[in-house]
Design a protein around this motif. Structure first.
Motif, PDB file in Angstrom:
ATOM      1  N   MET A   1       0.832  -1.198   0.000  1.00 44.48           N
ATOM      2  CA  MET A   1       0.000   0.000   0.000  1.00 44.48           C
ATOM      3  C   MET A   1       0.873   1.257   0.000  1.00 44.48           C
ATOM      4  N   LEU A   2       0.380   2.300  -0.632  1.00 43.47           N
ATOM      5  CA  LEU A   2       1.085   3.572  -0.729  1.00 43.47           C
ATOM      6  C   LEU A   2       0.445   4.525   0.268  1.00 43.47           C
ATOM      7  N   ASP A   3       1.123   4.689   1.401  1.00 45.09           N
ATOM      8  CA  ASP A   3       0.530   5.424   2.522  1.00 45.09           C
ATOM      9  C   ASP A   3       1.085   6.846   2.571  1.00 45.09           C
ATOM     10  N   PRO A   4       0.279   7.840   2.264  1.00 52.56           N
ATOM     11  CA  PRO A   4       0.784   9.222   2.279  1.00 52.56           C
ATOM     12  C   PRO A   4       1.044   9.743   3.690  1.00 52.56           C
ATOM     13  N   GLN A   5       0.525   9.042   4.695  1.00 47.79           N
ATOM     14  CA  GLN A   5       0.763   9.479   6.074  1.00 47.79           C
ATOM     15  C   GLN A   5       2.108   8.981   6.594  1.00 47.79           C
ATOM     16  N   ALA A   6       2.727   8.035   5.873  1.00 43.48           N
ATOM     17  CA  ALA A   6       4.067   7.560   6.234  1.00 43.48           C
ATOM     18  C   ALA A   6       5.095   8.585   5.751  1.00 43.48           C
ATOM     19  N   PRO A   7       6.344   8.492   6.244  1.00 45.63           N
ATOM     20  CA  PRO A   7       7.371   9.429   5.770  1.00 45.63           C
ATOM     21  C   PRO A   7       7.528   9.367   4.248  1.00 45.63           C
ATOM     22  N   LEU A   8       7.588  10.528   3.622  1.00 47.66           N
ATOM     23  CA  LEU A   8       7.711  10.624   2.174  1.00 47.66           C
ATOM     24  C   LEU A   8       9.070  11.213   1.804  1.00 47.66           C
ATOM     25  N   PRO A   9       9.606  10.839   0.638  1.00 45.45           N
ATOM     26  CA  PRO A   9      10.945  11.325   0.251  1.00 45.45           C
ATOM     27  C   PRO A   9      10.910  12.714  -0.394  1.00 45.45           C
ATOM     28  N   PHE A  10       9.932  13.521  -0.060  1.00 44.15           N
ATOM     29  CA  PHE A  10       9.830  14.880  -0.571  1.00 44.15           C
ATOM     30  C   PHE A  10       9.014  15.701   0.424  1.00 44.15           C
ATOM     31  N   GLN A  11       9.150  17.005   0.329  1.00 44.94           N
ATOM     32  CA  GLN A  11       8.417  17.903   1.210  1.00 44.94           C
ATOM     33  C   GLN A  11       6.950  17.965   0.784  1.00 44.94           C
ATOM     34  N   ALA A  12       6.027  17.760   1.750  1.00 41.05           N
ATOM     35  CA  ALA A  12       4.607  17.770   1.419  1.00 41.05           C
ATOM     36  C   ALA A  12       3.790  18.135   2.646  1.00 41.05           C
ATOM     37  N   THR A  13       2.663  18.730   2.392  1.00 40.45           N
ATOM     38  CA  THR A  13       1.654  18.942   3.429  1.00 40.45           C
ATOM     39  C   THR A  13       0.531  17.955   3.164  1.00 40.45           C
ATOM     40  N   VAL A  14       0.327  17.032   4.094  1.00 39.00           N
ATOM     41  CA  VAL A  14      -0.600  15.933   3.871  1.00 39.00           C
ATOM     42  C   VAL A  14      -1.910  16.198   4.609  1.00 39.00           C
ATOM     43  N   HIS A  15      -2.985  16.193   3.883  1.00 37.96           N
ATOM     44  CA  HIS A  15      -4.309  16.388   4.469  1.00 37.96           C
ATOM     45  C   HIS A  15      -4.615  15.229   5.425  1.00 37.96           C
ATOM     46  N   PRO A  16      -5.213  15.486   6.547  1.00 40.59           N
ATOM     47  CA  PRO A  16      -5.453  14.409   7.518  1.00 40.59           C
ATOM     48  C   PRO A  16      -6.356  13.299   7.007  1.00 40.59           C
ATOM     49  N   GLU A  17      -7.182  13.579   5.995  1.00 37.09           N
ATOM     50  CA  GLU A  17      -8.075  12.541   5.466  1.00 37.09           C
ATOM     51  C   GLU A  17      -7.433  11.743   4.328  1.00 37.09           C
ATOM     52  N   ALA A  18      -6.236  12.106   3.904  1.00 35.72           N
ATOM     53  CA  ALA A  18      -5.547  11.335   2.859  1.00 35.72           C
ATOM     54  C   ALA A  18      -5.256   9.937   3.391  1.00 35.72           C
ATOM     55  N   ARG A  19      -5.546   8.937   2.584  1.00 35.70           N
ATOM     56  CA  ARG A  19      -5.390   7.554   3.028  1.00 35.70           C
ATOM     57  C   ARG A  19      -4.599   6.744   1.996  1.00 35.70           C
ATOM     58  N   ALA A  20      -4.248   5.529   2.375  1.00 35.28           N
ATOM     59  CA  ALA A  20      -3.376   4.683   1.552  1.00 35.28           C
ATOM     60  C   ALA A  20      -4.089   4.219   0.279  1.00 35.28           C
ATOM     61  N   ALA A  21      -3.296   4.051  -0.776  1.00 41.72           N
ATOM     62  CA  ALA A  21      -3.796   3.571  -2.070  1.00 41.72           C
ATOM     63  C   ALA A  21      -3.014   2.343  -2.499  1.00 41.72           C
ATOM     64  N   ARG A  22      -3.604   1.592  -3.396  1.00 41.33           N
ATOM     65  CA  ARG A  22      -2.894   0.444  -3.968  1.00 41.33           C
ATOM     66  C   ARG A  22      -2.106   0.839  -5.206  1.00 41.33           C
ATOM     67  N   ARG A  23      -2.621   1.818  -5.948  1.00 43.44           N
ATOM     68  CA  ARG A  23      -1.985   2.212  -7.201  1.00 43.44           C
ATOM     69  C   ARG A  23      -2.034   3.715  -7.360  1.00 43.44           C
ATOM     70  N   LEU A  24      -1.253   4.198  -8.347  1.00 41.04           N
ATOM     71  CA  LEU A  24      -1.259   5.602  -8.738  1.00 41.04           C
ATOM     72  C   LEU A  24      -1.651   5.719 -10.202  1.00 41.04           C
ATOM     73  N   THR A  25      -2.258   6.836 -10.562  1.00 42.32           N
ATOM     74  CA  THR A  25      -2.540   7.126 -11.965  1.00 42.32           C
ATOM     75  C   THR A  25      -2.455   8.618 -12.199  1.00 42.32           C
ATOM     76  N   TRP A  26      -2.115   9.013 -13.414  1.00 41.97           N
ATOM     77  CA  TRP A  26      -2.170  10.413 -13.811  1.00 41.97           C
ATOM     78  C   TRP A  26      -3.368  10.643 -14.733  1.00 41.97           C
ATOM     79  N   ASP A  27      -4.197   9.602 -14.940  1.00 40.04           N
ATOM     80  CA  ASP A  27      -5.423   9.681 -15.735  1.00 40.04           C
ATOM     81  C   ASP A  27      -6.602   9.660 -14.767  1.00 40.04           C
ATOM     82  N   SER A  28      -7.282  10.777 -14.619  1.00 42.49           N
ATOM     83  CA  SER A  28      -8.346  10.887 -13.617  1.00 42.49           C
ATOM     84  C   SER A  28      -9.465   9.887 -13.848  1.00 42.49           C
ATOM     85  N   ARG A  29      -9.609   9.398 -15.070  1.00 42.72           N
ATOM     86  CA  ARG A  29     -10.652   8.417 -15.353  1.00 42.72           C
ATOM     87  C   ARG A  29     -10.372   7.080 -14.677  1.00 42.72           C
TER      88      ARG A  29
END
Length: 433
Positions: A1-29
């Motif tokens: 799982m890709l957990d945005p609440q875990a430490p990330l290798p870049f500077q980011a402000t993470v919304h408290p409701e952001a949750r883990a995903a299985r995959r990423l896409t750049w196609d909103s569909r």
């Protein structure tokens, strides 16, 4: 799982409701409750325009510079995506990068089977590769990445992202000449994969056809190469050979697939993988539609219609020439060949006439490509279906023009997958995949 609440290798402000995903896409569909969305700049629109659509689809988080719910907010989403990819790639035990003027997807499939590795899907853009590395880097398995280029400097960018432990070049030939300029330019740009990041160590291998461009680099295939398969036999039923005493049988395969299998076995042996197990997996490789996929029946259709270059078309025609029955080639335009494109099409057409009993050409340069020339695909389909008979073997190959805008593809690209579907429907009724 890709957990945005875990430490990330870049500077980011993470919304408290952001949750883990299985995959990423750049196609909103493709966004869904399991698939997060990355808002990247595009040629015509920025991904930020589709953030609300992705959130409405349930995306667990969105990587963006916008202040929205479930945002992983960064200054530059593209740079953050690539930083994340490099960090996850570093966790993979082995990464193989594959490039070449033809045969990349085939080599990728066979290397992945031999190594029991995870491999890139069909799309091989920088964002697609980055998403693959992020999703797969921590899986504890080897990764195989297809690394195609069409402009100067692109391979250096890809190498910086993928950082392959093994760099492979399958073939060198005229492709993307409009941007790369010459065969020498192609060899130079693709050769960057053999040097690694900042000239660092990388295991370099080149196919037999490409070996002349890279003296001193280990080569694979058959004949006078560093790592050779032995006793190659190719028939309509497939290819067979042995490597290091291990027999290999590849159903419905040609020499191109056999060379890719040798590459896979070389890398499997070097990785300590049991060769008999690797050979067993190689026998089960199924290439995607459009990559020398054989459909047998009362007549045989060889679907090699995904893309084309002079090197790839010649290899497909060599394979066609080994079949029994009336051999028919159906060829369309090869794109991005620059000012010599008419000559290159004429040379391929002459090769086709030597290897096939009947040749069809369609679109621009149809007359150069085939004895029977047609301006449009519908005209070609009508004539081909009227002529086809039991026992024939039909090879279908052309550039689809997938890198162009839809408008330019309509003018220049030839989607011969339409021809494949028409042949299969005529042979069997509605085609099934």
């Amino acid at each position: 799982m890709l957990d945005p609440q875990a430490p990330l290798p870049f500077q980011a402000t993470v919304h408290p409701e952001a949750r883990a995903a299985r995959r990423l896409t750049w196609d909103s569909r493709e966004a869904s409750p399991d698939v997060a969305f990355v808002a990247l700049p595009g040629e015509r629109m920025h991904g930020n325009a589709f953030v609300e659509q992705a959130l409405a689809a349930g995306a667990p988080f969105v990587l963006t510079d916008l202040d929205v719910p479930r945002a992983v907010r960064v200054e530059d989403a593209r740079a953050a995506l690539f930083d994340w990819a490099r960090a996850e790639r570093a966790r993979a035990p082995l990464v193989v990068g594959v490039t070449g003027s033809a045969g990349k997807t085939t080599a990728k499939s066979y290397v992945a089977a031999a190594l029991d590795a995870l491999f890139m899907p069909v799309f091989n853009t920088m964002p697609a590769i980055a998403c693959f590395l992020i999703e797969s880097g921590g899986a504890g398995r080897p990764l195989v990445v297809e690394m195609g280029i069409d402009r100067v400097g692109e391979m250096a960018e890809l190498v910086d992202l993928v950082r392959p432990d093994v760099g492979v070049i399958t073939t060198i030939g005229p492709a993307h000449l409009e941007q790369l300029g010459s065969i020498e330019g192609i060899a130079r740009e693709k050769g960057v994969i053999l040097r690694g990041v900042d000239g660092g160590p990388v295991r370099a291998l080149v196919g037999a056809q490409a070996a002349a461009f890279y003296p001193g680099v280990d080569s694979y295939g058959f004949g006078d190469v560093t790592f050779a398969g032995e006793g190659l036999r190719v028939t309509p039923e497939g290819a067979s050979f042995s490597f290091a005493g291990v027999p290999v049988s590849l159903p419905l395969a040609s020499t191109v697939q056999a060379e890719a299998a040798v590459l896979g076995l070389v890398l499997a042996r070097e990785a300590g993988v049991d060769l008999a197990d690797a050979a067993s997996r190689l026998a089960g490789v199924s290439v995607p539609d459009g990559r020398y996929r054989v459909h047998r029946g009362r007549f045989t259709v060889i679907d090699d219609a995904y893309n084309a270059s002079p090197v790839a078309v010649r290899a497909a025609l060599d394979a066609l020439s080994g079949w029994e029955g009336r051999r028919i080639s159906v060829l369309g335009r090869m794109l991005e060949l620059g000012p010599t494109e008419q000559q290159l099409h004429a040379e391929v057409g002459a090769y086709a006439r030597d290897r096939a009993d009947l040749t069809f050409g369609v679109g621009a340069f149809a007359a150069e490509l085939g004895e029977r020339a047609f301006a449009t695909v519908p005209e070609l389909v009508g004539a081909l279906l009227a002529d086809i008979r039991d026992g024939d073997v039909v090879l279908v190959k052309a550039s689809r023009g997938i890198s162009w805008t839809p408008e330019r593809r309509a003018q220049e690209g030839v989607g011969l997958d339409v021809v494949v579907n028409a042949l299969l429907e005529a042979r069997d009724g509605p085609a099934s995949v």
